[in-house]
Motif scaffolding. Structure first.
Motif, short mmCIF file in Angstrom:
data_model
loop_
_atom_site.label_atom_id
_atom_site.label_comp_id
_atom_site.label_asym_id
_atom_site.label_seq_id
_atom_site.Cartn_x
_atom_site.Cartn_y
_atom_site.Cartn_z
N CYS A 1 18.08 -41.53 -0.43
CA CYS A 1 17.72 -40.55 -1.46
C CYS A 1 16.79 -41.19 -2.49
N PRO A 2 15.72 -40.51 -2.86
CA PRO A 2 14.76 -41.07 -3.83
C PRO A 2 15.26 -40.92 -5.26
N THR A 3 16.34 -41.62 -5.57
CA THR A 3 16.98 -41.44 -6.88
C THR A 3 16.13 -41.94 -8.03
N SER A 4 15.12 -42.75 -7.74
CA SER A 4 14.26 -43.25 -8.82
C SER A 4 13.12 -42.29 -9.14
N ALA A 5 12.95 -41.25 -8.32
CA ALA A 5 11.85 -40.30 -8.54
C ALA A 5 12.11 -39.48 -9.79
N SER A 6 11.09 -39.38 -10.64
CA SER A 6 11.21 -38.58 -11.87
C SER A 6 10.44 -37.26 -11.76
N HIS A 7 9.54 -37.17 -10.76
CA HIS A 7 8.77 -35.95 -10.54
C HIS A 7 8.71 -35.64 -9.05
N ALA A 8 8.54 -34.38 -8.75
CA ALA A 8 8.36 -33.93 -7.37
C ALA A 8 7.09 -33.08 -7.31
N SER A 9 6.29 -33.30 -6.28
CA SER A 9 5.09 -32.47 -6.13
C SER A 9 5.46 -31.15 -5.46
N PHE A 10 4.67 -30.13 -5.74
CA PHE A 10 4.90 -28.82 -5.14
C PHE A 10 3.56 -28.24 -4.71
N ASP A 11 3.44 -27.94 -3.42
CA ASP A 11 2.21 -27.37 -2.88
C ASP A 11 2.56 -26.09 -2.12
N ALA A 12 1.90 -24.99 -2.46
CA ALA A 12 2.15 -23.73 -1.78
C ALA A 12 1.04 -22.74 -2.09
N THR A 13 0.81 -21.83 -1.16
CA THR A 13 -0.15 -20.76 -1.35
C THR A 13 0.55 -19.42 -1.10
N TYR A 14 0.39 -18.50 -2.03
CA TYR A 14 1.00 -17.18 -1.90
C TYR A 14 -0.08 -16.10 -1.84
N LYS A 15 0.17 -15.10 -1.02
CA LYS A 15 -0.66 -13.91 -0.97
C LYS A 15 0.03 -12.83 -1.80
N VAL A 16 -0.69 -12.29 -2.78
CA VAL A 16 -0.12 -11.30 -3.68
C VAL A 16 -0.70 -9.93 -3.36
N THR A 17 0.16 -8.98 -3.00
CA THR A 17 -0.28 -7.65 -2.60
C THR A 17 0.37 -6.58 -3.48
N ASN A 18 -0.24 -5.40 -3.48
CA ASN A 18 0.26 -4.26 -4.22
C ASN A 18 1.34 -3.57 -3.38
N ALA A 19 2.58 -3.61 -3.86
CA ALA A 19 3.69 -3.04 -3.10
C ALA A 19 3.70 -1.51 -3.16
N ASP A 20 3.07 -0.93 -4.17
CA ASP A 20 3.05 0.52 -4.33
C ASP A 20 1.85 1.17 -3.66
N ASN A 21 0.72 0.48 -3.68
CA ASN A 21 -0.51 1.03 -3.11
C ASN A 21 -1.30 -0.12 -2.49
N PRO A 22 -1.02 -0.47 -1.23
CA PRO A 22 -1.63 -1.65 -0.59
C PRO A 22 -3.15 -1.63 -0.60
N SER A 23 -3.78 -0.47 -0.73
CA SER A 23 -5.23 -0.41 -0.71
C SER A 23 -5.84 -0.76 -2.06
N SER A 24 -4.98 -0.92 -3.11
CA SER A 24 -5.48 -1.28 -4.44
C SER A 24 -4.94 -2.68 -4.79
N PRO A 25 -5.75 -3.72 -4.61
CA PRO A 25 -5.27 -5.08 -4.82
C PRO A 25 -4.91 -5.37 -6.28
N ILE A 26 -4.02 -6.33 -6.46
CA ILE A 26 -3.69 -6.82 -7.79
C ILE A 26 -4.81 -7.78 -8.21
N THR A 27 -5.46 -7.49 -9.31
CA THR A 27 -6.61 -8.31 -9.74
C THR A 27 -6.47 -8.75 -11.18
N VAL A 28 -7.14 -9.87 -11.48
CA VAL A 28 -7.17 -10.41 -12.83
C VAL A 28 -8.62 -10.49 -13.29
N THR A 29 -8.94 -9.80 -14.38
CA THR A 29 -10.28 -9.81 -14.93
C THR A 29 -10.19 -10.04 -16.45
N SER A 30 -11.33 -10.02 -17.11
CA SER A 30 -11.34 -10.24 -18.57
C SER A 30 -11.03 -8.94 -19.32
#
Length: 223
Positions: free
Chosen positions: A194-223
């Motif tokens: 066990c890596p008991t001396s480790a103080s940090h753990a890396s995390f790598d992942a990719t998620y696809k985010v979709t609109n659960a109510d209307n799949p044809s209208s993507p969730i977007t982030v703009t200004s």
């Protein structure tokens, strides 16, 4: 790999997630005030599904989960209704259901793994920019990763303080993308291997985010 129990409650190393996987909560921001942010469509529910594997690495002990998802329910995973989906001076935040982590394995022969999310509700903060950033806010000790076999360990993610797991957001159609390549504080407990001396753990992942109510209208982030 089995992680030590937190002072007050049991938390799991896998509960990171995330993206983080994603604690998508729309509300308070963990990021400094910046330019305006708009998340659309207002009021719609969203689902974030792992694309590939979610990889946790603490001191060379690697746990990979093939399934991770967070979906609408109990009033969470919702883009805020207008005008709350727009912040002229910073990020948009809200609560999400903590992602589940399943079908997990390790890089060590004869060692199995599981990831437990202790707190059912996380938060996510999204800030428009170049790139746009999404920060999952995970309660202290909210993720616990456990391994069993030749190396029996317990890892608790950020056992003493809230963890802010930041990823890059990219608009897409029909799915937008949230990429995590970061690290979090971790407390590891266990015996041989066990890596008991480790103080940090890396995390790598990719998620696809979709609109659960209307799949044809993507969730977007703009200004």
């Amino acid at each position: 790999m089995s992680v030590p129990r937190p002072r007050s409650r049991t938390r799991s190393f896998a509960a990171l997630a995330a993206a983080g996987v994603l604690a998508l909560s729309w509300g308070g921001s963990a990021q400094a005030a910046a330019g305006s942010t708009t998340v659309e469509p207002a009021g719609d529910g969203f689902t974030a599904t792992l694309d590939g594997g979610a990889v946790f690495d603490a001191g060379g002990v690697v746990v990979t989960c093939d399934v991770s998802v967070t979906a609408p329910g109990n009033g969470n995973n919702l883009v805020p209704e207008a005008p709350g989906n727009h912040n002229p001076g910073g990020a948009v935040t809200g609560p999400i259901n903590a992602p589940t982590f399943q079908n997990c394995s390790t890089n060590i022969v004869l060692v199995s793994a599981s990831v437990q999310v202790v707190d059912p509700v996380w938060d996510i903060t999204i800030q428009h920019g170049s790139p746009s950033l999404a920060t999952m806010v995970i309660p202290a000790g909210g993720i616990v990763v456990t391994t069993r076999g030749l190396a029996s360990c317990t890892a608790v993610v950020s056992p003493d303080a809230t963890a802010h797991v930041q990823g890059n957001w990219s608009n897409g159609n029909p799915a937008s993308t949230l990429d995590f390549d970061t690290s979090v504080p971790v407390d590891v407990d266990g015996g041989f291997g066990c890596p008991t001396s480790a103080s940090h753990a890396s995390f790598d992942a990719t998620y696809k985010v979709t609109n659960a109510d209307n799949p044809s209208s993507p969730i977007t982030v703009t200004s």
